[in-house]
Enzyme design. Sequence first.
Site, short mmCIF file in Angstrom:
data_model
loop_
_atom_site.label_atom_id
_atom_site.label_comp_id
_atom_site.label_asym_id
_atom_site.label_seq_id
_atom_site.Cartn_x
_atom_site.Cartn_y
_atom_site.Cartn_z
N GLY A 1 0.83 -1.21 0.00
CA GLY A 1 0.00 0.00 0.00
C GLY A 1 0.86 1.25 0.00
O GLY A 1 0.49 2.27 0.56
N SER B 1 1.30 -5.02 -4.96
CA SER B 1 0.17 -5.83 -5.49
C SER B 1 0.56 -6.51 -6.80
O SER B 1 0.26 -7.68 -7.02
CB SER B 1 -1.06 -4.97 -5.76
N ALA B 2 1.20 -5.74 -7.67
CA ALA B 2 1.63 -6.32 -8.95
C ALA B 2 2.67 -7.40 -8.71
O ALA B 2 2.62 -8.47 -9.33
CB ALA B 2 2.19 -5.23 -9.87
N ASP C 1 2.07 -1.49 -14.06
CA ASP C 1 2.69 -2.13 -12.88
C ASP C 1 3.02 -3.60 -13.17
O ASP C 1 4.13 -4.07 -12.89
CB ASP C 1 1.73 -2.08 -11.68
C1 MEV Z 1 -0.53 2.49 -9.59
O1 MEV Z 1 0.81 2.08 -9.34
C2 MEV Z 1 -0.62 3.19 -10.91
C3 MEV Z 1 -2.01 3.66 -11.29
O2 MEV Z 1 -1.87 4.42 -12.50
C4 MEV Z 1 -2.96 2.50 -11.52
C5 MEV Z 1 -2.61 1.68 -12.76
O3 MEV Z 1 -1.97 2.20 -13.68
O4 MEV Z 1 -3.04 0.52 -12.80
C6 MEV Z 1 -2.61 4.58 -10.24
#
Ligand code: MEV
Length: 318
Positions: free
Chosen positions: A84, A90-91, A133
């Site tokens: 977070g 997460s990726a 990501d």
């Molecule tokens: C999150 O790391 C990046 C965002 O642009 C979401 C995405 O691209 O999937 C906020």
Amino acid sequence: MVTCSAPGKVILFGEHAVVYGKTAVAVAIDRRLYCSVERSDDGQTRVNGHPISETYHGYTVEAIRKVDIREPLNITTSSDIYSGAGLGSSAAVTIATLGALHRLKGEAPEEEDVARQGFHIECKVQGSASPIDTSTCTHGGAILVSSKKLRNFLWKMERGGTSWNVHEGSVPGDMTLVVGYTGVHAPTSPLVTRVRNFCARNTFARDMVNEIGEVVDEGCSALERGDLERVGELMNRNHKLLKILGVSHPKLDSLVKASGKYSYGAKLTGAGGGGSMIALTDRPEKVAKIISLRGGVPFVSGLTHKGLSLEKDMINIQ
Ligand code: MEV
């Protein structure tokens, strides 16, 4: 048991706007998440000893569905990527888990297929996403996502009428980034939803997204030329636009402002709302110190070319 790892990432330019098909650039960082999987005779799939749940392990649940493994599993993860925090945890968990599950099944999918599966999982769990990501955590190095097909093309992803061409990007070899973690846990999904709702009802928000797109296109040219001064100016501009879009946080603004004294430029990185910022600098110690003094957790981030990797395979030993 099979263990795979995937790196975290920082976005240099273009978060949020990339969800709407604008250009973005990210680099994989030398912090990693490790995922080990093995079949279990416990009758129940567990993640780090806890029964798997959609609420806490959404990405893992979807990865198991995608790879279509129906037997109970024991899954363990370890990571030095704050979660977070806008650093791609997460990726990384999605990609490392997909890699390990495929291997457990005796499959060896192409990198592109894992990146695609990871992207669809992020879309499902987060509501919407771009492939930046998951592509960065799969391939490693620098990744440039654009609506246009450019040189060093890797793969194309499409969803809901938007398409993204994913490329190997180029960043200056002498580029040093300091990451400052605010300590504020900020999951991606609510922030992506906030921007989506803002854009749906407000032309001003859509203008901001378009303006971010223009800043990022110029940022990419500056990165290619190795013009760090200009890259820094455009990072500052990108941060201001993200702030107007409503995804900054007072702690992010404070760390970005404080780093400015010793940096070419600084901005939030990832979804924002807390999480982390990055500063481009040739005085990393000074920037790290000022980030600490302002209550952030700094680290100097190296770029890694190591994307999704098999670390250990005690099943399919060759
Ligand atoms: C999150 O790391 C990046 C965002 O642009 C979401 C995405 O691209 O999937 C906020």
